[in-house]
Every structure is written in structure tokens, then in C-alpha cells.
Design a protein around this motif. Sequence first.
Motif, PDB file in Angstrom:
ATOM      1  N   VAL A  69       0.902  -1.131  -0.063  1.00  0.00           N
ATOM      2  CA  VAL A  69       0.135  -0.098   0.158  1.00  0.00           C
ATOM      3  C   VAL A  69       0.889   1.294  -0.150  1.00  0.00           C
ATOM      4  CG1 VAL A  69      -1.663   1.143   1.335  1.00  0.00           C
ATOM      5  CG2 VAL A  69      -1.732  -1.231   1.290  1.00  0.00           C
ATOM      6  N   ASP A  70       0.782   2.071  -0.981  1.00  0.00           N
ATOM      7  CA  ASP A  70       1.483   3.442  -1.273  1.00  0.00           C
ATOM      8  C   ASP A  70       3.121   3.056  -1.058  1.00  0.00           C
ATOM      9  OD1 ASP A  70      -0.708   4.931  -1.432  1.00  0.00           O
ATOM     10  OD2 ASP A  70      -0.796   5.156   0.882  1.00  0.00           O
ATOM     11  N   TRP A  85      -7.232  -2.942   4.946  1.00  0.00           N
ATOM     12  CA  TRP A  85      -5.915  -2.583   5.132  1.00  0.00           C
ATOM     13  C   TRP A  85      -5.621  -1.167   4.639  1.00  0.00           C
ATOM     14  CZ3 TRP A  85      -3.380  -3.572   9.528  1.00  0.00           C
ATOM     15  CH2 TRP A  85      -2.081  -3.173   9.526  1.00  0.00           C
ATOM     16  N   GLY A  86      -6.499  -0.086   5.266  1.00  0.00           N
ATOM     17  CA  GLY A  86      -6.323   1.164   4.667  1.00  0.00           C
ATOM     18  C   GLY A  86      -5.639   2.424   5.557  1.00  0.00           C
ATOM     19  N   ALA A  87      -6.032   3.526   5.184  1.00  0.00           N
ATOM     20  CA  ALA A  87      -4.997   4.666   6.100  1.00  0.00           C
ATOM     21  C   ALA A  87      -5.488   4.620   7.485  1.00  0.00           C
ATOM     22  CB  ALA A  87      -5.753   5.927   5.473  1.00  0.00           C
ATOM     23  N   SER A  88      -6.619   4.150   7.896  1.00  0.00           N
ATOM     24  CA  SER A  88      -7.135   4.257   9.188  1.00  0.00           C
ATOM     25  C   SER A  88      -6.116   3.170  10.005  1.00  0.00           C
ATOM     26  CB  SER A  88      -8.387   3.965   9.358  1.00  0.00           C
ATOM     27  OG  SER A  88      -8.572   3.752  10.846  1.00  0.00           O
ATOM     28  N   GLU A  89      -5.991   2.025   9.465  1.00  0.00           N
ATOM     29  CA  GLU A  89      -5.473   0.817  10.001  1.00  0.00           C
ATOM     30  C   GLU A  89      -4.103   1.232   9.971  1.00  0.00           C
ATOM     31  OE1 GLU A  89      -9.231  -0.395   8.980  1.00  0.00           O
ATOM     32  OE2 GLU A  89      -7.808   0.384   7.779  1.00  0.00           O
ATOM     33  N   ILE A  90      -3.484   1.640   8.999  1.00  0.00           N
ATOM     34  CA  ILE A  90      -2.053   2.001   8.771  1.00  0.00           C
ATOM     35  C   ILE A  90      -1.555   2.985   9.784  1.00  0.00           C
ATOM     36  CG2 ILE A  90      -0.296   3.309   7.470  1.00  0.00           C
ATOM     37  CD1 ILE A  90      -1.620   1.560   4.967  1.00  0.00           C
ATOM     38  N   ALA A  91      -2.389   3.960   9.971  1.00  0.00           N
ATOM     39  CA  ALA A  91      -2.170   5.035  10.843  1.00  0.00           C
ATOM     40  C   ALA A  91      -2.057   4.351  12.538  1.00  0.00           C
ATOM     41  CB  ALA A  91      -3.273   6.163  10.882  1.00  0.00           C
ATOM     42  N   ASP A  94       1.172   2.371  12.713  1.00  0.00           N
ATOM     43  CA  ASP A  94       2.390   3.149  12.627  1.00  0.00           C
ATOM     44  C   ASP A  94       2.425   3.973  14.092  1.00  0.00           C
ATOM     45  OD1 ASP A  94       2.705   2.737  10.011  1.00  0.00           O
ATOM     46  OD2 ASP A  94       2.033   4.671   9.378  1.00  0.00           O
TER      47      ASP A  94
END
Length: 117
Positions: A69-70, A85-91, A94
Motif C-alpha cells: 500500500v503506497d 488495510w487502509g489509511a486508518s489501520e496503517i495510522a 504506525d
Amino acid sequence: MGLPGNAVLAGGVVWLFKSEENMKRFADLHHDGVIAKSKEYIPEYGGFAADDFLEGKKTRANLNVALIVDDRLYLLTTGIDADDWGASEIAKADAIWRKEAAPATAIAAATAPAAPQ
């Protein structure tokens, strides 16, 4: 999973590659044993399973299951869809990594319990 015949030592880590072509691409991106521009090969969260890491678990990933992803490589325990597994999960993951795991980088993912295959 990588093959012992396609191994490169970089950054104090032995990297195994499935093909000689991938090994050569990686070797071209680093020099003097130091990883330079080869981030595409480096899994997030120290190689721990990203889906379990999000839940605070440090488990070994299933090396046959990964998601990019990205331009970031996430190793997983089970196949999940990119939509899961999008921006919310990654944030969230992280933030956990910065707070809890990054200072303890001496803990290797290879010593963690194996994920179910």
C-alpha cells in the motif's frame, strides 16, 4: 520465500530472494552493506505480521501473504483485502510502532511465534 542461494547481507540482515533477478535489483540499490534506496523490500513493523501488530501482537508473518500500500510492504498472517488495510489501520499500526516497538528493534521478528500457515 527466499532461497539461500539468493542471499545478500545488507544493514546487518541477510536478505533472501526468490529469484536471482530480484536479488540483483536489491543489490543494485544498496552499497557497502548499507540499505539505501531499497525500502520497497523492507517490511513495515520490523517484519512482524502487520494485521496482528495492529492488535498489539508481535507474531511472525506468513511470508506468502503480503500487501503493498503506497509503496510500503506489509507482511501478514492471513490474506486480507487492500480495502481492509487502509489509511486508518496503517495510522493506528504506525502509532503503535513509533510508541512501543521502534525503541526495541533488537527484538527480531524471526524469534516471534510462527503464524498459522
